[in-house]
Structures are given as structure tokens and as C-alpha cells.
Design an enzyme around this catalytic site. Structure first.
Site, PDB file in Angstrom:
ATOM      1  N   SER A  39     -55.276 -57.890  90.020  1.00  0.00           N
ATOM      2  CA  SER A  39     -55.916 -56.904  89.135  1.00  0.00           C
ATOM      3  C   SER A  39     -57.280 -56.475  89.659  1.00  0.00           C
ATOM      4  O   SER A  39     -57.962 -55.681  89.024  1.00  0.00           O
ATOM      5  CB  SER A  39     -56.070 -57.487  87.727  1.00  0.00           C
ATOM      6  OG  SER A  39     -56.738 -58.732  87.774  1.00  0.00           O
ATOM      7  N   ASN A 126     -58.683 -67.942  81.507  1.00  0.00           N
ATOM      8  CA  ASN A 126     -58.135 -67.398  80.261  1.00  0.00           C
ATOM      9  C   ASN A 126     -59.239 -67.067  79.253  1.00  0.00           C
ATOM     10  O   ASN A 126     -59.238 -66.001  78.646  1.00  0.00           O
ATOM     11  CB  ASN A 126     -57.130 -68.370  79.647  1.00  0.00           C
ATOM     12  CG  ASN A 126     -55.929 -68.583  80.555  1.00  0.00           C
ATOM     13  OD1 ASN A 126     -55.783 -67.882  81.554  1.00  0.00           O
ATOM     14  ND2 ASN A 126     -55.082 -69.542  80.224  1.00  0.00           N
ATOM     15  N   THR A 171     -54.269 -22.471  54.491  1.00  0.00           N
ATOM     16  CA  THR A 171     -53.328 -23.573  54.286  1.00  0.00           C
ATOM     17  C   THR A 171     -52.009 -23.042  54.828  1.00  0.00           C
ATOM     18  O   THR A 171     -51.733 -21.841  54.707  1.00  0.00           O
ATOM     19  CB  THR A 171     -53.180 -23.959  52.790  1.00  0.00           C
ATOM     20  OG1 THR A 171     -52.709 -22.820  52.076  1.00  0.00           O
ATOM     21  CG2 THR A 171     -54.498 -24.406  52.180  1.00  0.00           C
ATOM     22  N   LYS A 299     -57.934 -12.727  81.988  1.00  0.00           N
ATOM     23  CA  LYS A 299     -57.832 -13.960  81.211  1.00  0.00           C
ATOM     24  C   LYS A 299     -59.060 -14.854  81.286  1.00  0.00           C
ATOM     25  O   LYS A 299     -59.713 -14.975  82.313  1.00  0.00           O
ATOM     26  CB  LYS A 299     -56.639 -14.784  81.720  1.00  0.00           C
ATOM     27  CG  LYS A 299     -55.328 -14.098  81.495  1.00  0.00           C
ATOM     28  CD  LYS A 299     -54.757 -14.431  80.146  1.00  0.00           C
ATOM     29  CE  LYS A 299     -54.155 -15.809  80.223  1.00  0.00           C
ATOM     30  NZ  LYS A 299     -53.145 -16.028  79.217  1.00  0.00           N
ATOM     31  N   ASN A 301     -59.162 -18.694  79.899  1.00  0.00           N
ATOM     32  CA  ASN A 301     -58.348 -19.690  79.202  1.00  0.00           C
ATOM     33  C   ASN A 301     -59.186 -20.870  78.702  1.00  0.00           C
ATOM     34  O   ASN A 301     -60.060 -21.342  79.415  1.00  0.00           O
ATOM     35  CB  ASN A 301     -57.249 -20.203  80.137  1.00  0.00           C
ATOM     36  CG  ASN A 301     -56.296 -19.096  80.541  1.00  0.00           C
ATOM     37  OD1 ASN A 301     -56.031 -18.193  79.751  1.00  0.00           O
ATOM     38  ND2 ASN A 301     -55.806 -19.144  81.763  1.00  0.00           N
ATOM     39  N   GLU A 306     -57.800 -27.296  75.492  1.00  0.00           N
ATOM     40  CA  GLU A 306     -56.375 -27.581  75.720  1.00  0.00           C
ATOM     41  C   GLU A 306     -56.187 -28.962  76.348  1.00  0.00           C
ATOM     42  O   GLU A 306     -55.302 -29.729  75.955  1.00  0.00           O
ATOM     43  CB  GLU A 306     -55.759 -26.521  76.636  1.00  0.00           C
ATOM     44  CG  GLU A 306     -55.563 -25.181  75.956  1.00  0.00           C
ATOM     45  CD  GLU A 306     -55.088 -24.134  76.950  1.00  0.00           C
ATOM     46  OE1 GLU A 306     -53.912 -23.766  76.880  1.00  0.00           O
ATOM     47  OE2 GLU A 306     -55.873 -23.705  77.809  1.00  0.00           O
ATOM     48  N   TYR A 333     -52.184 -67.909  76.191  1.00  0.00           N
ATOM     49  CA  TYR A 333     -52.341 -66.843  77.180  1.00  0.00           C
ATOM     50  C   TYR A 333     -51.045 -66.617  77.958  1.00  0.00           C
ATOM     51  O   TYR A 333     -50.367 -67.557  78.342  1.00  0.00           O
ATOM     52  CB  TYR A 333     -53.470 -67.187  78.171  1.00  0.00           C
ATOM     53  CG  TYR A 333     -53.595 -66.153  79.272  1.00  0.00           C
ATOM     54  CD1 TYR A 333     -54.340 -64.998  79.083  1.00  0.00           C
ATOM     55  CD2 TYR A 333     -52.898 -66.298  80.478  1.00  0.00           C
ATOM     56  CE1 TYR A 333     -54.418 -64.022  80.062  1.00  0.00           C
ATOM     57  CE2 TYR A 333     -52.967 -65.326  81.465  1.00  0.00           C
ATOM     58  CZ  TYR A 333     -53.722 -64.187  81.252  1.00  0.00           C
ATOM     59  OH  TYR A 333     -53.789 -63.227  82.218  1.00  0.00           O
ATOM     60  N   GLN A 338     -52.923 -59.280  81.339  1.00  0.00           N
ATOM     61  CA  GLN A 338     -53.641 -58.592  82.417  1.00  0.00           C
ATOM     62  C   GLN A 338     -53.411 -57.076  82.322  1.00  0.00           C
ATOM     63  O   GLN A 338     -54.217 -56.289  82.787  1.00  0.00           O
ATOM     64  CB  GLN A 338     -53.171 -59.126  83.770  1.00  0.00           C
ATOM     65  CG  GLN A 338     -53.886 -58.518  84.961  1.00  0.00           C
ATOM     66  CD  GLN A 338     -53.654 -59.312  86.222  1.00  0.00           C
ATOM     67  OE1 GLN A 338     -54.151 -60.429  86.350  1.00  0.00           O
ATOM     68  NE2 GLN A 338     -52.895 -58.782  87.160  1.00  0.00           N
ATOM     69  N   LYS A 341     -55.909 -54.051  80.590  1.00  0.00           N
ATOM     70  CA  LYS A 341     -57.134 -53.421  81.099  1.00  0.00           C
ATOM     71  C   LYS A 341     -57.017 -51.935  81.396  1.00  0.00           C
ATOM     72  O   LYS A 341     -57.846 -51.144  80.942  1.00  0.00           O
ATOM     73  CB  LYS A 341     -57.619 -54.180  82.325  1.00  0.00           C
ATOM     74  CG  LYS A 341     -58.140 -55.522  81.891  1.00  0.00           C
ATOM     75  CD  LYS A 341     -58.438 -56.463  82.990  1.00  0.00           C
ATOM     76  CE  LYS A 341     -58.461 -57.869  82.413  1.00  0.00           C
ATOM     77  NZ  LYS A 341     -57.145 -58.302  81.875  1.00  0.00           N
TER      78      LYS A 341
HETATM   79  N1  ARG Z   1     -56.615 -61.488  85.832  1.00  0.00           N
HETATM   80  C1  ARG Z   1     -56.216 -62.249  84.694  1.00  0.00           C
HETATM   81  C2  ARG Z   1     -56.154 -61.340  83.462  1.00  0.00           C
HETATM   82  O1  ARG Z   1     -56.597 -60.260  83.537  1.00  0.00           O
HETATM   83  C3  ARG Z   1     -57.187 -63.342  84.461  1.00  0.00           C
HETATM   84  C4  ARG Z   1     -56.630 -64.508  83.704  1.00  0.00           C
HETATM   85  C5  ARG Z   1     -55.605 -65.204  84.530  1.00  0.00           C
HETATM   86  N2  ARG Z   1     -55.228 -66.433  83.976  1.00  0.00           N
HETATM   87  C6  ARG Z   1     -54.172 -67.072  84.400  1.00  0.00           C
HETATM   88  N3  ARG Z   1     -53.896 -68.183  83.842  1.00  0.00           N
HETATM   89  N4  ARG Z   1     -53.424 -66.586  85.363  1.00  0.00           N
HETATM   90  O2  ARG Z   1     -55.659 -61.700  82.415  1.00  0.00           O
END
Ligand code: ARG
Length: 486
Positions: A39, A126, A171, A299, A301, A306, A333, A338, A341
């Protein structure tokens, strides 16, 4: 490098993410799996929250005697160095190290040795990631609240200049009753005011500390979680470790609030688009928010409204994504999280850009020479008025007039329907019917009816709290200005 060699290197510092866990792994990840599971290329934007959270954790570990003060000092020094490397764009983010947390920790250890390796005592990624997302989102919510205020101020500014400008209210998109354009603008101020309240309400639940939950069950070290919360300016501590590391309801709630806000922007966008079409011609938006056509030279726009309308779908999509992400996850967890995000980040980016651009498009920019705002929407009061005079917008006023003369409302309603039918046949407005013809519908009608049927008369008559009478609109304006000045 073989798996064994990789493992022995971890005695010094982390080079690849396999070294972050243990010697247990017998084969490295393929490049595809690395890319799939990492990530770092999106979560690196949380680097500041990661460092802030780590420093608060380290400060507490040292205060509790879990690590030495010298370790804490080394961690501080190393983090300062990392911060300047990131800010200078010199930090080397490694895919091999999966995420922002492992990247920063590995660099810290490279810089300060054992102290860096002690940082993760009593902590897991976590609770670390849950903390980072919350810290990051809290600060973004504060920025969004500021932008919502700017947008409200822009709308209030336009409303203040247009209290006496009258347009048809609709309306079913059919002409209904005349309203003040200021009143119309203030309707959106109410919506964005509630959006700001929702954001601040969500903030209370975002600003709670998961750190100390560790992997899922808490930790054996004597952590002082309240101390970390205080250091980070958080309002409280997650009271259950399993919940603290796993739920992302705060992100879902935020995205729901963001979706509603975008829905409000989208409604406004739709109106701007309609109003600036040639058939209405009620407003113009400045050229810098429009584009031309490559084939039709006439035109202009309304691209910005939009796109905002379109981007609403994108944010609502993120809400669906996040809420579905959570569904079916067992405690505690799971790596699914992940995936929280990118939708969250994109929601924040989209909302912030949209609010910023709308505040300027509606209200204009402050001209430093004059201190006044310029370049916002241009209002064509004549076109609005002409439209309000079409479509029998004051028919209800004739019914109300008859009620005041003693007729039951339902009868008055029926009488006016006949009058409108006649006026339609003759192709004239109600005010253009001679008094005698109106009196044929009801003998109580007198010359003062024309005042009641005028646009101004219609507005002034709606002088109840929240109504469109200019006196009411001015009172609302004053209340909004006072509120927004705080
Ligand atoms: N990159 C992970 C996330 O965004 C971090 C946590 C990872 N934890 C694990 N036990 N693999 O959630």
C-alpha cells in the site's frame, strides 16, 4: 538472494518486508504479490500522521520506563531526519517494505539503530494504521469545515446582493410561486451548514485513539494510553482493543457525510446548469469555469458544475465501497481494511477541490486592491423577473386574496383555476385581465387585487418565519452572517 540470506540480514535492519516478521517464511513473495499486497504508493501520504503517532508512542514508552530516555531522544532525532527527507522528496519509498509504517520504521532503524527497533514495543501495525488514518482524517475534516464556511460565506454574499431579485420558484420544475433569489441562495447555506455540523459530529468519533490495542488484544507492557491520546490532541481512547483495530465505521461515516455534501453541491450544480442555459439565461458563471466547444463556436459549457455533479457519483461510490468493505469482516483486523485508504483519500480530495472551486465560482475572489469580491456568478435580474411573470406564479396569491375575503380555501382554489384557464385562453397574465372580468369569477374582487397579484406583493405576503418575504430573508441573512463571523 535466498530466503535464508534475507532472514539473516534482518539482524541489522529491514531491507524487505519479509524481514519485518520472521525467519518463518521459506520463500519470498513474487513481484505480482508484492504489488498486490503493498500500500506504500498510496498510504505514504499519511507519513506525517505516522511520525506524529510514533513520537507520541515513544514519548509514553520512555515516560513509562519501557524504553530509555536515550532511545526516545534517538527516535526523535531519526524522525526529524526522516521528516526532512520526505519533505525534500529524497526519501526512498520501497515497495518491498509494503507500507508507510514499515518504510518509516526501516529508515529509522537504519538511522538510529537499536532505538529504532524498540519503537514497535507494545504496538502493532494494526493499531498503528488505525491511529494514522484517524489522525490524518481529523486534520482533513478541519480543513473541510473551513472550506464549507468559505462556501457558505460566498452564498451569503450573493444572497445579500439579491434579496429583492425575484425569480420563479419551481416544484416539479413547473413555475410555482415567485421567490427571492437571496432566499434561494440561503436554502443552500442551510444545507452546507448542516454538512459542516455533520463533519464536526463525525470528528468526535474519528478523534479517538486505537493505539495500545496492539495487534488485537492489548499488550503486556504498562502503556499509558491516556497520555498518548493527550499528546495527540485526541478526545478519548478506544475502550475495546478488538474494536479499536478493526472497525472503520468512522471512515464510512465521514464518507456518508461527504456524500451528502456532494449531493447538495450536485443539486446546486444542476440549478446553475439550467439557469445558464439560453432558455433561462438567469445567470452567468465566469469564463474561467467554462469551456468552449471544438466544433460549435458559440458554446460556453458549464464544465465545472457538470463535473461536480458527475464527481458526486464517484464519492457516493466510495461510500458503497467502504461500507461493503466492512460487511462480513470477522473481528479483529483483516487485511481487507487496507482497502479503506484509496476511497477515503479520493473522497477527501474530491470534496476539498469541489468546495474550493464552488466558493470561488459562486462568490468570486477578493480583489486585493478593493477588498471586495469579484468574478462570482452574474445575476440577470430582468430574465428572472420575466420568467416569474410567466406561468401564473401568483395564482396562489389570488386564492389567498379570496380566502381573506371570506371564501373557503378549496372554493377559492377552484375559482382561480377558472381565472387561470381564461387568462391562458387569452394568452395573458392574471394581472392583465380587466377588473370586471376578474369580478365575474367572484364579486368580492376589488382593485387592490392587482397589488396582491404583483411579484413584490406575493413575496411580501410570505412574511412568516422561513418564508421568502424580503424582511424574512434579511433576518436570515443577518443570522447567518453573525454565525459565520464566530
Ligand atoms: N498496510 C496495512 C493497512 O493498511 C497496515 C496494517 C497491516 N497489518 C497486518 N497485520 N498486516 O491496513
Amino acid at each position: 538472494m535466498s530466503a535464508n540470506q534475507t532472514t539473516s540480514a534482518s539482524h541489522n535492519q529491514l531491507e524487505t518486508k519479509a524481514e519485518a516478521w520472521s525467519a518463518l517464511f521459506e520463500e519470498p513473495m513474487s513481484d505480482l504479490v508484492k504489488r498486490y499486497t503493498s500500500s506504500v504508493f498510496f498510504d505514504q501520504r499519511m507519513w506525517k500522521a505516522d511520525i506524529t503517532g510514533s513520537l507520541a508512542h515513544a514519548e509514553m514508552l520512555a515516560a513509562q520506563g519501557v524504553i530509555g530516555q536515550d532511545d526516545y531522544a534517538a527516535i526523535q532525532k531519526g524522525m526529524a531526519q526522516i521528516q526532512s527527507e520526505i519533505e525534500a522528496g529524497q526519501f526512498e519509498w520501497k515497495l518491498d517494505l509494503e507500507d508507510v509504517h514499515l518504510n518509516i520504521e526501516a529508515r529509522l532503524t537504519a538511522l538510529v539503530g537499536d532505538a529504532g527497533k524498540r519503537l514497535h514495543t507494545g504496538r502493532s501495525r494494526n493499531d498503528q494504521v488505525a491511529t494514522d488514518v484517524r489522525l490524518w482524517l481529523r486534520d482533513e475534516i478541519d480543513l473541510i469545515a473551513g472550506l464549507l464556511k468559505e462556501l457558505q460565506l460566498s452564498l451569503v454574499d450573493v444572497a445579500g446582493k439579491n434579496v429583492d431579485v425575484i425569480l420563479p420558484g419551481f416544484t416539479h420544475l413547473q413555475v410555482a410561486q415567485p421567490v427571492s433569489f437571496g432566499h434561494h441562495m440561503l436554502a443552500y447555506v442551510e444545507m452546507f451548514k448542516r454538512d459542516a455540523e455533520r463533519m464536526l459530529d463525525v470528528r468526535r468519533r474519528v478523534n479517538v485513539l486505537p493505539l495500545g490495542s496492539a495487534a488485537l488484544a492489548g499488550t503486556t507492557y504498562p502503556l499509558d494510553r491516556e497520555r498518548v491520546a493527550r499528546t495527540l490532541g485526541m478526545d478519548g481512547v478506544c475502550q475495546n482493543s478488538l474494536d479499536g483495530v478493526s472497525d472503520r465505521d468512522f471512515a464510512i461515516e465521514f464518507t456518508a457525510a461527504a456524500s451528502l455534501c456532494m449531493v447538495h453541491v450536485s443539486r446546486l450544480s444542476e440549478e446553475l446548469i439550467i439557469w445558464m442555459s439560453q432558455n433561462f439565461g438567469f445567470i452567468k458563471i465566469a469564463d474561467r469555469f467554462t469551456t468552449g466547444s471544438s466544433i460549435m463556436p458559440q458554446k460556453k459549457n458549464p464544465d465545472v458544475p457538470e463535473l461536480a455533479r458527475g464527481k458526486t457519483g464517484r464519492v457516493v461510490g466510495h461510500l458503497m465501497g467502504l461500507i461493503t468493505l466492512m460487511k462480513g469482516q470477522p473481528l479483529a483486523y483483516n487485511k481487507d481494511n487496507q482497502e479503506d485508504k484509496e476511497p477515503l483519500f479520493d473522497t477527501v480530495d474530491t470534496l476539498k477541490d469541489t468546495l474550493r472551486i464552488f466558493a470561488e465560482m459562486i462568490g468570486g475572489q477578493v480583489n486585493p486592491a478593493t477588498g471586495a469580491k469579484e468574478g462570482g456568478i452574474t445575476v440577470n435580474a430582468e430574465a428572472m423577473r420575466a420568467a416569474a411573470l410567466k406561468g401564473y406564479a401568483t395564482a396562489t396569491d389570488l386564492a389567498d386574496y379570496l380566502v381573506k375575503k371570506g371564501l373557503p380555501f378549496r372554493d377559492a382554489h377552484e375559482t382561480v383555476a377558472h381565472a387561470v384557464k381564461l387568462a391562458t385562453l387569452k394568452g395573458v397574465d392574471l394581472t392583465e385581465l380587466p377588473l370586471a372580468e376578474l369580478q365575474a369569477f367572484n364579486p368580492h374582487i376589488e382593485a387592490d387585487v392587482f397589488e396582491a397579484l404583483s411579484l413584490e406583493g406575493s413575496l411580501n405576503a410570505r412574511n412568516t418565519l422561513g418564508g421568502t418575504a424580503p424582511a424574512q430573508v434579511r433576518a436570515q441573512l443577518a443570522a447567518h452572517l453573525k454565525r459565520l463571523a464566530d
